[in-house]
Design an enzyme around this catalytic site. Structure first.
Site, short mmCIF file in Angstrom:
data_model
loop_
_atom_site.label_atom_id
_atom_site.label_comp_id
_atom_site.label_asym_id
_atom_site.label_seq_id
_atom_site.Cartn_x
_atom_site.Cartn_y
_atom_site.Cartn_z
N LYS A 147 2.48 1.26 -8.33
CA LYS A 147 1.44 1.94 -7.54
C LYS A 147 0.90 0.99 -6.46
O LYS A 147 0.23 0.01 -6.76
CB LYS A 147 0.27 2.38 -8.42
CG LYS A 147 -0.73 3.21 -7.62
CD LYS A 147 -2.14 3.09 -8.15
CE LYS A 147 -3.15 2.52 -7.19
NZ LYS A 147 -3.18 2.93 -5.82
N GLU A 201 -4.05 -11.37 -10.86
CA GLU A 201 -4.26 -12.25 -9.71
C GLU A 201 -5.45 -11.68 -8.96
O GLU A 201 -5.33 -10.64 -8.31
CB GLU A 201 -3.02 -12.25 -8.80
CG GLU A 201 -1.77 -12.82 -9.42
CD GLU A 201 -1.84 -14.31 -9.64
OE1 GLU A 201 -2.70 -14.99 -9.06
OE2 GLU A 201 -1.02 -14.81 -10.43
N CYS A 228 -6.90 -13.48 -0.31
CA CYS A 228 -7.53 -14.00 -1.53
C CYS A 228 -7.71 -15.51 -1.42
O CYS A 228 -8.55 -16.09 -2.09
CB CYS A 228 -6.67 -13.66 -2.73
SG CYS A 228 -4.94 -14.06 -2.48
N GLU A 278 -17.27 -13.26 -3.20
CA GLU A 278 -16.14 -13.02 -2.29
C GLU A 278 -16.52 -11.92 -1.28
O GLU A 278 -16.90 -10.82 -1.67
CB GLU A 278 -14.91 -12.58 -3.09
CG GLU A 278 -13.67 -12.50 -2.21
CD GLU A 278 -12.45 -11.97 -2.95
OE1 GLU A 278 -12.57 -10.95 -3.64
OE2 GLU A 278 -11.37 -12.58 -2.81
P1 NAP Z 1 -8.90 -3.34 -5.76
O1 NAP Z 1 -9.92 -2.42 -5.26
O2 NAP Z 1 -9.11 -3.95 -7.09
O3 NAP Z 1 -7.51 -2.57 -5.67
C1 NAP Z 1 -6.28 -3.18 -5.98
C2 NAP Z 1 -5.33 -2.12 -6.50
O4 NAP Z 1 -5.85 -1.59 -7.73
C3 NAP Z 1 -5.15 -0.93 -5.58
O5 NAP Z 1 -3.84 -0.43 -5.70
C4 NAP Z 1 -6.15 0.07 -6.15
O6 NAP Z 1 -5.85 1.41 -5.82
C5 NAP Z 1 -5.97 -0.18 -7.63
N1 NAP Z 1 -7.10 0.21 -8.48
C6 NAP Z 1 -8.39 0.41 -8.13
N2 NAP Z 1 -9.11 0.77 -9.23
C7 NAP Z 1 -8.25 0.77 -10.28
C8 NAP Z 1 -8.39 1.04 -11.67
N3 NAP Z 1 -9.55 1.38 -12.22
N4 NAP Z 1 -7.30 0.95 -12.46
C9 NAP Z 1 -6.11 0.58 -11.95
N5 NAP Z 1 -5.91 0.34 -10.63
C10 NAP Z 1 -6.97 0.42 -9.81
O7 NAP Z 1 -8.72 -4.57 -4.75
P2 NAP Z 1 -8.48 -4.47 -3.16
O8 NAP Z 1 -9.79 -4.25 -2.51
O9 NAP Z 1 -7.36 -3.56 -2.84
O10 NAP Z 1 -7.93 -5.92 -2.85
C11 NAP Z 1 -8.75 -6.97 -2.51
C12 NAP Z 1 -8.91 -7.92 -3.70
O11 NAP Z 1 -7.63 -8.39 -4.10
C13 NAP Z 1 -9.70 -9.15 -3.35
O12 NAP Z 1 -10.59 -9.45 -4.39
C14 NAP Z 1 -8.65 -10.24 -3.22
O13 NAP Z 1 -9.11 -11.54 -3.44
C15 NAP Z 1 -7.68 -9.80 -4.27
N6 NAP Z 1 -6.35 -10.38 -4.04
C16 NAP Z 1 -5.93 -11.36 -4.89
C17 NAP Z 1 -4.71 -11.98 -4.68
C18 NAP Z 1 -4.23 -13.05 -5.62
O14 NAP Z 1 -3.03 -13.28 -5.68
N7 NAP Z 1 -5.08 -13.72 -6.36
C19 NAP Z 1 -3.90 -11.60 -3.61
C20 NAP Z 1 -4.38 -10.61 -2.75
C21 NAP Z 1 -5.60 -10.00 -2.98
P3 NAP Z 1 -6.49 2.09 -4.49
O15 NAP Z 1 -5.96 1.34 -3.35
O16 NAP Z 1 -6.00 3.47 -4.58
O17 NAP Z 1 -7.98 1.95 -4.65
#
Ligand code: NAP
Length: 490
Positions: A173, A248, A282, A380
């Site tokens: 997904k 991650e 990130c 963050e």
């Molecule tokens: P997010 O809101 O947590 O979403 C990430 C993914 O999870 C998306 O596909 C999202 O779907 C899905 N998701 C949301 N709620 C969920 C749930 N309850 N159960 C399962 N899946 C769910 O994060 P984001 O805003 O897209 O990404 C930004 C974050 O990612 C930042 O905190 C960044 O630091 C982190 N990040 C970390 C790394 C690393 O390697 N450490 C790399 C890149 C980014 P939808 O898109 O449909 O909401």
């Protein structure tokens, strides 16, 4: 406008509930695609289909699986420019960074394909005669992959390719803000010869579709990259079924600039680390901890250089900073800028939403007089905002660097070799750069963080297959008699 369906059991199909969602260009707000929103039932079918494909795929010799990945890597190379342009249109990152994102996918695909002839286990002597001991890597089974929007093809490839070479079948997904690159990646793998049902793609809302993946009992492991909040929920939920989870998550990454640093080099590093990808990495440098002796001059010169950054549509090759991903993110960043001011930090550069442009643009923002306990120095923000924090010496700089709940990337600018090595030892982070900014990982080295950034797994590098395999230990006794370990050892 193009409509995209779900990919389940080798077919592009409509969602069972007929619901769709829209995909916009964040620079122009144009509608670029309509996508099907998977239902819980669709996720169940995707997991069933992956389960059906598992026996055949996991029994295919890994070097043969690798041939498909090598072909996929070559197709990615041929389509690099087209994919990069699609990424800039859908996600907003500037074209040269989008090309880098596709290149990362190419690199990990070749690297994972190479693993097809390794997937190394170990052999070791037995304590008994005529007995042989070894370990082999086995796939986990059906694996769920959930990815964020900020690296629309690199992060999916970081997960998909090692998971496939290891022999798993997948339910994937992607983020709802950037599904198109994932759809293209699935098409590329299909064109490269990936057998039917090995990879299933379900698009749609995080909590519904992602949640259904996490709760599905046929899915034996979940690999997730995204926010801390979602990661915590997944970890809790997956624990009910003892599902394997790799996380991650976020970062609050520091750059330390010592008084002996090459100042121009450090300033260029801060500009790239803090404002590259519009701060939506990130690993973005959201804290700059500067030795107090050089702070005034450093701040002045950093402001001068930040002013020169060009903001606009990333398709323009002269643009340095593209839009942020969506309005929610734009408002969140603007709110943090207000919080910083309310806390007593000084906004010395930028921070305004750019109104005449139709998309989600905000000026890169620089705060001075930030103390380590302020929210802008702790939480963050995930946007082009960074904070200058003063430190009186190396020890204080390290203490400030470690004063946050995250621990992904970190950096120090110094000419002092002792301090450089001490920083590697002392900073609580998965990655430390010396005389380079916090961003710029290479795919053949492990990637991941400590503390709330993750749960200990590392992606990419030699560790990439660890996330997607189980180690089996085998003992082969060819003595023809019962031999008892620990007892018959003489
Ligand atoms: P997010 O809101 O947590 O979403 C990430 C993914 O999870 C998306 O596909 C999202 O779907 C899905 N998701 C949301 N709620 C969920 C749930 N309850 N159960 C399962 N899946 C769910 O994060 P984001 O805003 O897209 O990404 C930004 C974050 O990612 C930042 O905190 C960044 O630091 C982190 N990040 C970390 C790394 C690393 O390697 N450490 C790399 C890149 C980014 P939808 O898109 O449909 O909401």
């Amino acid at each position: 406008m193009q409509e995209y369906k779900l990919f389940i059991d080798g077919e592009w199909i409509e969602s069972s509930n007929g619901e769709t969602f829209d995909d916009f260009n964040p620079a122009t707000l144009e509608l670029i695609a309509r996508l099907h929103k998977a239902s819980e039932d669709d996720v169940r079918r995707a997991a069933d289909s992956a389960e059906d494909a598992f026996d055949a795929w996991s029994s295919t010799p890994a070097p043969r699986r690798a041939k498909i990945l090598f072909r996929a890597a070559r197709i990615l190379e041929e389509r690099k420019e087209e994919l990069a342009r699609l990424m800039t249109t859908e996600m907003g990152k500037v074209l040269k960074e989008a090309r880098g994102d596709v290149q990362e996918a190419i690199d990990i695909t070749y690297y994972a394909a190479g693993e097809g002839r390794r997937l190394l286990g170990e052999t070791t002597p037995s304590e008994l005669p005529d007995k042989f001991c070894l370990t082999v890597r086995r796939p986990i089974g059906v694996v769920g992959l959930i990815t964020p929007w900020n690296f629309p093809i690199a992060i999916p490839a970081w997960k998909i390719m090692p998971a496939l070479i290891s022999g798993n079948t997948l339910v994937f997904k992607p983020a709802s803000d950037t599904p198109l690159l994932s759809i293209e990646l699935v098409k590329i793998l299909t064109d490269a010869g990936l057998p039917r049902s090995v990879l299933n793609l379900v698009t749609g809302e995080g909590s519904a579709v992602g949640g259904a993946i996490v709760k599905n009992r046929k899915i034996r492991a979940v690999s997730f990259t995204g926010s801390l909040e979602t990661g915590k929920w997944i970890l809790g939920e997956a624990a009910r079924d003892m599902k394997r989870v790799s996380l991650e998550l976020g970062g609050k990454n520091p750059i330390i600039v010592m008084d002996d640093a090459d100042m121009d080099l450090a300033i260029d590093g801060v500009l790239w680390g803090a404002f590259g990808t519009t701060g939506q990495r990130c690993t973005a440098a959201s804290r700059v901890i500067v030795h107090e002796k050089i702070l005034p001059l450093f701040q002045k010169r950093l402001i001068e250089k930040t002013e020169l950054l060009n903001i606009g549509n990333g398709l323009d090759e002269n643009v340095d900073i593209g839009p942020v991903i969506n309005n929610t993110q734009l408002q969140k960043i603007a709110r943090y800028i207000e919080i910083g001011k309310e806390e007593g930090a000084k906004l010395v550069q930028g921070g305004k939403i750019i109104k005449p442009l139709p998309g989600y643009f905000i000026e890169p923002a620089l705060f001075s007089d930030v103390t380590p306990d302020m929210r802008i120095a702790q939480e963050e923000i995930f946007g082009p905002v960074t904070s200058l924090i003063s430190a009186c010496d190396f020890d204080e700089a390290i203490k400030i660097a470690n004063s946050v709940e995250y621990g992904l990337s970190s950096s120090i600018y110094t000419k002092n070799i002792t301090n450089a090595f001490r920083a590697i030892e002392k900073i609580e982070a998965g990655i430390t750069y010396i005389n380079a900014p916090t961003i710029g990982s290479e795919i053949h080295l492990p990637f991941g963080g400590v503390k709330s950034t993750g749960n200990g797994t590392r992606e990419a590098g030699t560790t990439a297959v660890e996330e997607f395999t189980e180690l089996k230990t085998a003992y082969f006794d060819y003595s023809g008699k019962l031999q008892k370990a620990q007892i018959d050892t003489g």
